[in-house]
Motif scaffolding. Structure first.
Motif, mmCIF file in Angstrom:
data_model
loop_
_atom_site.group_PDB
_atom_site.id
_atom_site.type_symbol
_atom_site.label_atom_id
_atom_site.label_comp_id
_atom_site.label_asym_id
_atom_site.label_seq_id
_atom_site.Cartn_x
_atom_site.Cartn_y
_atom_site.Cartn_z
ATOM 1 N N UNK A 88 5.201 -10.543 -6.089
ATOM 2 C CA UNK A 88 3.489 -9.794 -6.572
ATOM 3 C C UNK A 88 2.379 -9.938 -7.830
ATOM 4 N N UNK A 89 1.013 -9.869 -6.565
ATOM 5 C CA UNK A 89 -0.338 -10.506 -7.754
ATOM 6 C C UNK A 89 -0.826 -9.336 -7.473
ATOM 7 N N UNK A 90 -1.207 -9.308 -9.021
ATOM 8 C CA UNK A 90 -2.513 -7.743 -8.736
ATOM 9 C C UNK A 90 -4.160 -9.136 -8.552
ATOM 10 N N UNK A 91 -4.955 -7.949 -7.973
ATOM 11 C CA UNK A 91 -5.812 -8.309 -7.600
ATOM 12 C C UNK A 91 -6.776 -7.752 -7.637
ATOM 13 N N UNK A 92 -8.586 -7.626 -8.348
ATOM 14 C CA UNK A 92 -9.744 -6.384 -8.403
ATOM 15 C C UNK A 92 -10.181 -7.119 -7.224
ATOM 16 N N UNK A 93 -10.147 -6.280 -6.304
ATOM 17 C CA UNK A 93 -11.361 -6.146 -5.210
ATOM 18 C C UNK A 93 -12.470 -4.811 -5.050
ATOM 19 N N UNK A 144 6.152 1.340 -6.715
ATOM 20 C CA UNK A 144 5.456 -0.355 -7.651
ATOM 21 C C UNK A 144 4.557 -0.079 -8.068
ATOM 22 N N UNK A 145 4.630 -0.567 -9.746
ATOM 23 C CA UNK A 145 3.932 -0.208 -11.039
ATOM 24 C C UNK A 145 2.519 -0.999 -10.155
ATOM 25 N N UNK A 146 1.754 -0.623 -10.477
ATOM 26 C CA UNK A 146 0.414 -1.035 -10.355
ATOM 27 C C UNK A 146 -0.613 -1.429 -10.863
ATOM 28 N N UNK A 147 -0.605 -1.050 -12.689
ATOM 29 C CA UNK A 147 -0.470 -1.497 -14.013
ATOM 30 C C UNK A 147 -0.024 0.152 -14.356
ATOM 31 N N UNK A 148 -0.835 0.009 -15.711
ATOM 32 C CA UNK A 148 0.060 0.748 -16.698
ATOM 33 C C UNK A 148 0.041 2.171 -16.143
ATOM 34 N N UNK A 149 -0.749 3.074 -15.709
ATOM 35 C CA UNK A 149 -1.498 4.009 -15.475
ATOM 36 C C UNK A 149 -1.173 4.837 -14.486
ATOM 37 N N UNK A 150 -0.847 3.845 -13.315
ATOM 38 C CA UNK A 150 -1.553 3.712 -11.701
ATOM 39 C C UNK A 150 0.276 3.268 -10.997
ATOM 40 N N UNK A 151 0.537 4.217 -10.367
ATOM 41 C CA UNK A 151 1.923 3.659 -9.915
ATOM 42 C C UNK A 151 2.171 4.056 -7.921
ATOM 43 N N UNK A 152 2.356 2.791 -7.156
ATOM 44 C CA UNK A 152 2.255 3.172 -5.999
ATOM 45 C C UNK A 152 3.603 3.739 -5.059
ATOM 46 N N UNK A 153 3.572 4.083 -4.527
ATOM 47 C CA UNK A 153 4.908 5.527 -3.951
ATOM 48 C C UNK A 153 4.199 5.005 -2.067
ATOM 49 N N UNK A 154 5.141 4.345 -1.862
ATOM 50 C CA UNK A 154 5.304 4.232 -0.788
ATOM 51 C C UNK A 154 6.106 4.746 0.163
ATOM 52 N N UNK A 205 -11.191 -2.779 -7.363
ATOM 53 C CA UNK A 205 -10.290 -1.719 -7.478
ATOM 54 C C UNK A 205 -9.079 -2.491 -7.242
ATOM 55 N N UNK A 206 -8.245 -2.319 -8.416
ATOM 56 C CA UNK A 206 -7.224 -2.848 -8.167
ATOM 57 C C UNK A 206 -6.172 -3.349 -7.119
ATOM 58 N N UNK A 207 -5.823 -4.185 -6.888
ATOM 59 C CA UNK A 207 -4.519 -3.806 -5.640
ATOM 60 C C UNK A 207 -2.821 -4.935 -5.772
ATOM 61 N N UNK A 208 -2.503 -4.881 -4.646
ATOM 62 C CA UNK A 208 -1.036 -5.580 -4.963
ATOM 63 C C UNK A 208 -0.991 -6.168 -4.441
ATOM 64 N N UNK A 209 -0.306 -7.571 -4.084
ATOM 65 C CA UNK A 209 -0.082 -8.793 -3.040
ATOM 66 C C UNK A 209 1.103 -8.993 -3.104
ATOM 67 N N UNK A 210 1.542 -8.991 -1.745
ATOM 68 C CA UNK A 210 3.029 -9.936 -1.990
ATOM 69 C C UNK A 210 2.382 -11.195 -1.145
ATOM 70 N N UNK A 211 2.682 -12.311 -2.204
ATOM 71 C CA UNK A 211 2.271 -14.379 -2.241
ATOM 72 C C UNK A 211 3.890 -15.106 -2.177
ATOM 73 N N UNK A 212 3.764 -15.887 -1.001
ATOM 74 C CA UNK A 212 5.252 -16.727 -1.392
ATOM 75 C C UNK A 212 5.059 -17.728 -2.368
ATOM 76 N N UNK A 233 0.674 -1.085 0.325
ATOM 77 C CA UNK A 233 0.240 0.003 -0.027
ATOM 78 C C UNK A 233 0.906 0.880 0.728
ATOM 79 N N UNK A 234 0.421 2.288 -0.277
ATOM 80 C CA UNK A 234 0.953 3.340 -0.648
ATOM 81 C C UNK A 234 0.091 5.020 -1.594
ATOM 82 N N UNK A 235 0.806 5.709 -0.993
ATOM 83 C CA UNK A 235 -0.142 6.854 -2.542
ATOM 84 C C UNK A 235 0.211 6.165 -4.442
#
Length: 242
Positions: free
Chosen positions: A59-64, A29-39, A67-74, A4-6
């Motif tokens: 890192x996998x992107x999911x829509x919740x 981190x790039x969330x998609x081609x148009x939005x980045x997360x600045x933490x 809303x597109x979100x990024x999660x870190x998975x093992x 998460x971030x701005x």
């Protein structure tokens, strides 16, 4: 764990990198081609997960709820006390030096920036690191020039004499990665082999690449002198805006 971030639109990304130009710790981190997360200033604990070329997470992107979100998975079972890591896969950014990787894995590629993929024979994908073409004017620096932190993340060429052949040398291109104010030396990362060397630029023969729209260190010094000569110390409005 969620990253998460701005949220920052791509159109403002260059300005964000310019603002962080002297920073070596980035959390973008790039969330998609148009939005980045600045933490960098506002984020969660996922921003402290380090890079590895042979990671145990991804890192996998999911829509919740739309809303597109990024999660870190093992990627596998992770032992107690084992450090988490994922492959940052950074793109090379204009105006920023490449970042040497110290993950120590057997498959380490040498830099955190990822290799580019190009079409090879038989339609297969081959790995190829494509160097960003150098555009601009090379400015030869006068003896004793160093400029301190003002040339952080700039591109330079340093002259080396060939062994036993005085007057017959060549220039090698490097990125300025860091500056040590105690020793007055810059950390140079040479392109091609990514070798790092702490260098006293004041005793070297070197050139600075001045790209379009890039301020010259000489211009910066002149501006500083002008501010200092106009009635003493400059106030808050006289500094360089972030």
């Amino acid at each position: 764990v969620e990253y998460v971030g701005v949220a920052v639109k791509k159109q403002y990304l260059d300005g964000l990198f310019a603002r962080y130009k002297s920073e070596r710790m980035l959390y973008i981190m790039a969330l998609d081609n148009d939005v980045y997360i600045d933490a960098r200033h506002r984020g969660g604990i996922a921003r402290y997960i380090n890079h590895s070329c042979e990671p145990n997470c991804a890192v996998h992107r999911w829509k919740v709820r739309g809303i597109l979100r990024a999660g870190v998975f093992a990627l596998r079972e992770i032992g107690e006390g084992e450090e988490l890591s994922f492959d940052y896969q950074w793109d090379r950014k204009r105006g920023r030096a490449v970042t040497k990787c110290h993950c120590g894995s057997t498959n380490c590629r040498g830099t955190i920036e990822s290799e580019k993929k190009v079409d090879g024979p038989d339609g297969e994908l081959d790995d190829l690191y494509l160097e960003e073409p150098l555009e601009g004017c090379w400015l030869e620096q006068s003896p004793g020039s160093s400029f301190g932190p003002q040339i952080m993340n700039r591109v330079v060429k340093v002259y080396f004499e060939h062994l036993g052949a005085q007057g017959n040398g060549e220039y090698y291109v490097a990125d300025i990665a860091q500056y040590d104010s105690v020793s007055g030396k810059h950390l140079l990362m040479y392109r091609g082999d990514s070798e790092e060397h702490w260098t006293d630029m004041s005793i070297e023969k070197w050139m600075l690449l001045e790209e379009e729209g890039e301020a010259s260190p000489n211009d910066y010094n002149i501006a500083r002198k002008s501010l200092g000569g106009a009635g003493g110390a400059a106030g808050g409005n006289g500094g360089i805006g972030g």
